[in-house]
Motif scaffolding. Structure first.
Motif, PDB file in Angstrom:
ATOM      1  N   GLU A  50       0.812  -1.224   0.000  1.00 57.82           N
ATOM      2  CA  GLU A  50       0.000   0.000   0.000  1.00 57.82           C
ATOM      3  C   GLU A  50       0.844   1.273   0.000  1.00 57.82           C
ATOM      4  O   GLU A  50       0.405   2.309  -0.475  1.00 57.82           O
ATOM      5  N   ILE A  51       2.070   1.192   0.522  1.00 56.95           N
ATOM      6  CA  ILE A  51       2.899   2.396   0.623  1.00 56.95           C
ATOM      7  C   ILE A  51       4.061   2.430  -0.363  1.00 56.95           C
ATOM      8  O   ILE A  51       4.697   3.465  -0.517  1.00 56.95           O
ATOM      9  N   LEU A  52       4.328   1.317  -1.034  1.00 56.28           N
ATOM     10  CA  LEU A  52       5.427   1.304  -2.006  1.00 56.28           C
ATOM     11  C   LEU A  52       5.078   2.169  -3.205  1.00 56.28           C
ATOM     12  O   LEU A  52       3.935   2.194  -3.658  1.00 56.28           O
ATOM     13  N   ALA A  53       6.080   2.853  -3.720  1.00 57.24           N
ATOM     14  CA  ALA A  53       5.879   3.717  -4.879  1.00 57.24           C
ATOM     15  C   ALA A  53       7.054   3.543  -5.840  1.00 57.24           C
ATOM     16  O   ALA A  53       8.149   3.163  -5.436  1.00 57.24           O
ATOM     17  N   CYS A  54       6.796   3.841  -7.086  1.00 56.07           N
ATOM     18  CA  CYS A  54       7.838   3.804  -8.103  1.00 56.07           C
ATOM     19  C   CYS A  54       8.919   4.817  -7.724  1.00 56.07           C
ATOM     20  O   CYS A  54       8.608   5.981  -7.448  1.00 56.07           O
ATOM     21  N   PRO A  55      10.183   4.412  -7.708  1.00 58.12           N
ATOM     22  CA  PRO A  55      11.241   5.358  -7.346  1.00 58.12           C
ATOM     23  C   PRO A  55      11.457   6.458  -8.384  1.00 58.12           C
ATOM     24  O   PRO A  55      12.042   7.480  -8.081  1.00 58.12           O
ATOM     25  N   ARG A  56      10.952   6.273  -9.598  1.00 54.73           N
ATOM     26  CA  ARG A  56      11.121   7.282 -10.642  1.00 54.73           C
ATOM     27  C   ARG A  56      10.014   8.331 -10.647  1.00 54.73           C
ATOM     28  O   ARG A  56      10.271   9.516 -10.745  1.00 54.73           O
ATOM     29  N   CYS A  57       8.747   7.878 -10.541  1.00 51.32           N
ATOM     30  CA  CYS A  57       7.637   8.832 -10.667  1.00 51.32           C
ATOM     31  C   CYS A  57       6.743   8.907  -9.420  1.00 51.32           C
ATOM     32  O   CYS A  57       5.821   9.698  -9.383  1.00 51.32           O
ATOM     33  N   LEU A  58       7.006   8.052  -8.447  1.00 52.29           N
ATOM     34  CA  LEU A  58       6.267   7.997  -7.185  1.00 52.29           C
ATOM     35  C   LEU A  58       4.831   7.497  -7.318  1.00 52.29           C
ATOM     36  O   LEU A  58       4.025   7.665  -6.403  1.00 52.29           O
ATOM     37  N   ALA A  59       4.507   6.863  -8.432  1.00 45.17           N
ATOM     38  CA  ALA A  59       3.174   6.282  -8.623  1.00 45.17           C
ATOM     39  C   ALA A  59       3.058   4.986  -7.813  1.00 45.17           C
ATOM     40  O   ALA A  59       4.056   4.322  -7.524  1.00 45.17           O
ATOM     41  N   ARG A  60       1.836   4.636  -7.468  1.00 47.39           N
ATOM     42  CA  ARG A  60       1.578   3.380  -6.770  1.00 47.39           C
ATOM     43  C   ARG A  60       1.932   2.205  -7.692  1.00 47.39           C
ATOM     44  O   ARG A  60       1.653   2.245  -8.896  1.00 47.39           O
ATOM     45  N   LEU A  61       2.500   1.175  -7.119  1.00 50.06           N
ATOM     46  CA  LEU A  61       2.897  -0.005  -7.884  1.00 50.06           C
ATOM     47  C   LEU A  61       1.827  -1.083  -7.793  1.00 50.06           C
ATOM     48  O   LEU A  61       1.140  -1.210  -6.785  1.00 50.06           O
ATOM     49  N   GLN A  62       1.711  -1.875  -8.860  1.00 43.49           N
ATOM     50  CA  GLN A  62       0.760  -2.988  -8.887  1.00 43.49           C
ATOM     51  C   GLN A  62       1.544  -4.295  -8.762  1.00 43.49           C
ATOM     52  O   GLN A  62       2.597  -4.458  -9.382  1.00 43.49           O
ATOM     53  N   TYR A  63       1.000  -5.219  -7.985  1.00 41.69           N
ATOM     54  CA  TYR A  63       1.645  -6.503  -7.748  1.00 41.69           C
ATOM     55  C   TYR A  63       1.268  -7.495  -8.847  1.00 41.69           C
ATOM     56  O   TYR A  63       0.094  -7.705  -9.127  1.00 41.69           O
ATOM     57  N   ASP A  64       2.269  -8.088  -9.476  1.00 38.64           N
ATOM     58  CA  ASP A  64       2.089  -9.127 -10.492  1.00 38.64           C
ATOM     59  C   ASP A  64       2.546 -10.444  -9.870  1.00 38.64           C
ATOM     60  O   ASP A  64       3.738 -10.758  -9.873  1.00 38.64           O
ATOM     61  N   ALA A  65       1.601 -11.183  -9.292  1.00 40.81           N
ATOM     62  CA  ALA A  65       1.921 -12.418  -8.574  1.00 40.81           C
ATOM     63  C   ALA A  65       2.507 -13.490  -9.495  1.00 40.81           C
ATOM     64  O   ALA A  65       3.416 -14.223  -9.094  1.00 40.81           O
ATOM     65  N   GLN A  66       2.012 -13.571 -10.705  1.00 39.61           N
ATOM     66  CA  GLN A  66       2.472 -14.603 -11.633  1.00 39.61           C
ATOM     67  C   GLN A  66       3.967 -14.479 -11.927  1.00 39.61           C
ATOM     68  O   GLN A  66       4.672 -15.470 -12.008  1.00 39.61           O
ATOM     69  N   HIS A  67       4.446 -13.254 -12.087  1.00 37.18           N
ATOM     70  CA  HIS A  67       5.853 -13.029 -12.438  1.00 37.18           C
ATOM     71  C   HIS A  67       6.692 -12.519 -11.273  1.00 37.18           C
ATOM     72  O   HIS A  67       7.857 -12.190 -11.461  1.00 37.18           O
ATOM     73  N   GLN A  68       6.090 -12.426 -10.078  1.00 32.01           N
ATOM     74  CA  GLN A  68       6.777 -11.954  -8.883  1.00 32.01           C
ATOM     75  C   GLN A  68       7.504 -10.639  -9.144  1.00 32.01           C
ATOM     76  O   GLN A  68       8.744 -10.541  -9.104  1.00 32.01           O
ATOM     77  N   ARG A  69       6.709  -9.613  -9.424  1.00 26.44           N
ATOM     78  CA  ARG A  69       7.258  -8.289  -9.691  1.00 26.44           C
ATOM     79  C   ARG A  69       6.226  -7.226  -9.352  1.00 26.44           C
ATOM     80  O   ARG A  69       5.047  -7.519  -9.189  1.00 26.44           O
ATOM     81  N   LEU A  70       6.707  -6.001  -9.237  1.00 23.92           N
ATOM     82  CA  LEU A  70       5.857  -4.836  -9.026  1.00 23.92           C
ATOM     83  C   LEU A  70       5.920  -3.995 -10.287  1.00 23.92           C
ATOM     84  O   LEU A  70       7.006  -3.745 -10.820  1.00 23.92           O
ATOM     85  N   ILE A  71       4.765  -3.541 -10.745  1.00 28.38           N
ATOM     86  CA  ILE A  71       4.684  -2.849 -12.032  1.00 28.38           C
ATOM     87  C   ILE A  71       4.274  -1.395 -11.844  1.00 28.38           C
ATOM     88  O   ILE A  71       3.330  -1.095 -11.121  1.00 28.38           O
ATOM     89  N   CYS A  72       4.994  -0.520 -12.535  1.00 26.64           N
ATOM     90  CA  CYS A  72       4.613   0.886 -12.632  1.00 26.64           C
ATOM     91  C   CYS A  72       4.029   1.079 -14.025  1.00 26.64           C
ATOM     92  O   CYS A  72       4.749   0.978 -15.031  1.00 26.64           O
TER      93      CYS A  72
END
Length: 59
Positions: A11-33
């Motif tokens: 809920e508090i993680l943000a993209c380090p480049r633009c500060l947008a909220r990140l979405q969790y991609d469970a299938q690929h184990q990654r956070l997406i901006c």
């Protein structure tokens, strides 16, 4: 949710480049901006929010 990744942390993680909220991609184990079109990997339950670790999305 990823093993070891606290849902409240997501809920508090943000993209380090633009500060947008990140979405969790469970299938690929990654956070997406969606704005920067970047995917940050999650290794052993730890998000790697470093520009050099991010992959550009091809979508």
């Amino acid at each position: 949710m990823a093993e070891g990744l606290n849902p409240k942390l997501l809920e508090i993680l943000a993209c380090p480049r633009c500060l947008a909220r990140l979405q969790y991609d469970a299938q690929h184990q990654r956070l997406i901006c969606r704005y920067e079109r970047l995917a940050y990997p999650i290794k052993n339950g730890v998000p790697l929010l470093l520009a050099e670790k991010a992959e550009t999305l091809k979508e």
